[in-house]
Motif scaffolding. Sequence first.
Motif: not given
Length: 356
Positions: A272-275, A291-297, A312-315
């Motif tokens: 559940k932890i965004c990369t 699956l979406l991360c609400p912090c930086h989309q 912006p996640a790279s992994r």
Amino acid sequence: MGNHSDGSPSHSGTVAKAGQNEVEKFQDPGIPPHRLRLADTDPMAAKRAERQVALLFGLSVVGTIIFIVAYFAIDLGGDAGIATIRLQNMLLGIGTAFAMLGIGTGIVHWAKALMPDHEVSEERHAIRTEEDRQAAVRIVDDILEETGIKRRPLIRNTLLGAVALAPLPAIAIFGDLGPRPDDKLAHTMWAPQDGNLKRLARDPDGTPIKASDVTIGSAFHVIPEGLNELEEGKLNEKAKAVVLLMRLDPASLNPSAGREDWGYNGIVAYSKICTHVGCPVALYEQQTHHLLCPCHQSTFDLTQECKVIFGPASRPLPQLPIAVDDEGYLVATSDFKEPVGPSYWERDMHERANNS
């Protein structure tokens, strides 16, 4: 006055003529008269202002000490309560405010009350020759002499103390932003203990989940069974081990080689932890399987092993290998094969170690 009765442009004044509105060059008014301050005429007032500046610099030192004491003396280990966390945050904020405002306000008060405030006018010229360079050095020396820092050791010493201590809170904060994780993110509570596999349990009540409980389109927030029984380090372990559990049509999944048995009948589990920066990925779009991360989309595609498709996640999100035990409960067959959370220097090394 001319005759404007005909209304023609040449006589009506509507057309400007060369030199018609030329502004005369004004005389340089010079520097306004200097008004003496109380500290300029009263030695007692100057001494009082000096003590006030020193007090402000001393307040900065006290603020830095408050920050350091709150940072190192208040223990947030184990299961520190929210009241303890709030107390530390409050003291850190107060300490930082006093440290910064003390120096800033002290310098402003010093300049307004004690430093020379005569206005001067100088011709601008380029500094090119050695004589000009030496003249510039003399100007700097004159400025230092005018500030009175050589004649006022109380202000000088308190300023040096405040400036020397003021960076310490920033160093402590930056140290917390990037500590060496070593292998802390490479191991979680999902690792089997003494050959016993950890069951997947609902967050927050900790009840185990059966495969039959997970229907297509559903999503569960999951923690390792037994996490709630921990006496120390519960929050730290939960922060690393939280998982999202979902069920899709098995035909829509595209597992890569070696991951064919990491899910069960369309049920898959991912960290559940965004990369990107470690925010909790908590939004699941059932129709698109995103699956979406609400912090930086950052957006992850569940059908492609949570590959990043936007943001912006790279992994990809690390996948937790799961299976079903004899009683029908979902269990983790191993720990994550890669460290969870954002990237860091040693991450690739730990990935190679876990996959070997």
